[in-house]
Design a protein around this motif. Structure first.
Motif, mmCIF file in Angstrom:
data_model
loop_
_atom_site.group_PDB
_atom_site.id
_atom_site.type_symbol
_atom_site.label_atom_id
_atom_site.label_comp_id
_atom_site.label_asym_id
_atom_site.label_seq_id
_atom_site.Cartn_x
_atom_site.Cartn_y
_atom_site.Cartn_z
ATOM 1 N N ALA A 25 1.973 1.775 -2.317
ATOM 2 C CA ALA A 25 1.629 0.540 -1.622
ATOM 3 C C ALA A 25 0.659 -0.237 -2.502
ATOM 4 N N SER A 31 -3.303 -3.827 2.601
ATOM 5 C CA SER A 31 -2.764 -2.526 2.178
ATOM 6 C C SER A 31 -3.860 -1.469 2.149
ATOM 7 N N PRO A 44 0.577 1.031 5.466
ATOM 8 C CA PRO A 44 1.158 1.974 4.500
ATOM 9 C C PRO A 44 1.229 3.404 5.056
ATOM 10 N N GLU A 86 2.224 -6.177 -1.543
ATOM 11 C CA GLU A 86 1.609 -7.001 -0.498
ATOM 12 C C GLU A 86 0.476 -7.796 -1.159
#
Length: 218
Positions: A25, A31, A44, A86
């Motif tokens: 991630a 995140s 995540p 992300e």
């Protein structure tokens, strides 16, 4: 990245050969887990748990796309079967020039892509049609999968409580809370064919909804 922002390993159900493999991630504070109440409630962690994967978190609060470029070697070294990117929220919030963001994001997707890696590009949490357009175009160009967060920011229940508490400290309204993280996780899992899409909008009757996010926008 603070040690408290590093999530551990979670295991769960199987999904199309991903079980037991590495999930990276890559992202910013969302995140990293701000501001879920508990460590296992971050998006995540929820994704890793559902897919039965080993989570390798490469995230830092405040990260823009440029921060991720030096991290690509670590991502590649993990030999991930799944990567979520992300990034873009801080670029939108702090007005990174669009051509700069486009070049950086392209380098990120190029750097994490590989024949054995599924790449998911998550849209900006902070609404930005310009940033999201770049993410979509880059994602499509590299054969990755785009995960839209359109409408999420407008749902008050997806945000943390201003002045609340989480395992990473005092919360604010800007970041997602538990329902926001669960909604992002549901969107990721839906893109992978591992679950239904999150409900974003007015609350349908209970009988019409599977076990996913149930909330009213405010």
């Amino acid at each position: 990245m603070a040690p408290s922002e590093v999530l551990g390993v979670h295991a769960g159900t199987d999904n199309r050969g991903l079980q037991g493999k590495v999930y990276v991630a890559l992202g910013d504070s969302i995140s990293a887990g701000r501001f879920a109440t508990a460590q296992d409630g971050t998006f995540p962690a929820l994704v890793a748990d559902k897919l039965g994967m080993t989570l390798n978190l490469v995230a830092r609060s405040g990260a823009k796309a440029a921060w991720a470029l030096p991290q690509l070697g670590a991502v590649q070294a993990a030999h991930p079967a799944l990567v979520t990117i992300e990034l873009g929220t801080n670029d939108a919030g702090f007005n990174t020039p669009l051509d700069t963001f486009a070049a950086e994001y392209d380098a990120i997707v190029t750097g994490v892509s590989g024949p054995q890696t599924r790449v998911l590009c998550i849209g900006s949490w902070l609404p930005s049609s310009a940033i999201d357009a770049i993410i979509v175009q880059t994602c499509e160009r590299h054969g990755a999968t785009y995960v839209s967060l359109e409408g999420f920011y407008a749902v008050n229940d997806f945000h943390g409580a201003d002045g609340g508490s989480s395992y990473l400290g005092r919360t604010d309204w800007f970041h997602p809370g538990d329902q926001g993280h669960a909604a992002i996780a549901a969107a990721v899992l839906s893109a992978l064919g591992a679950g239904p899409a999150p409900v974003v909008g007015p609350l349908p009757s209970v009988s019409r909804i599977p076990d996913v996010i149930r909330t009213h926008p405010q």
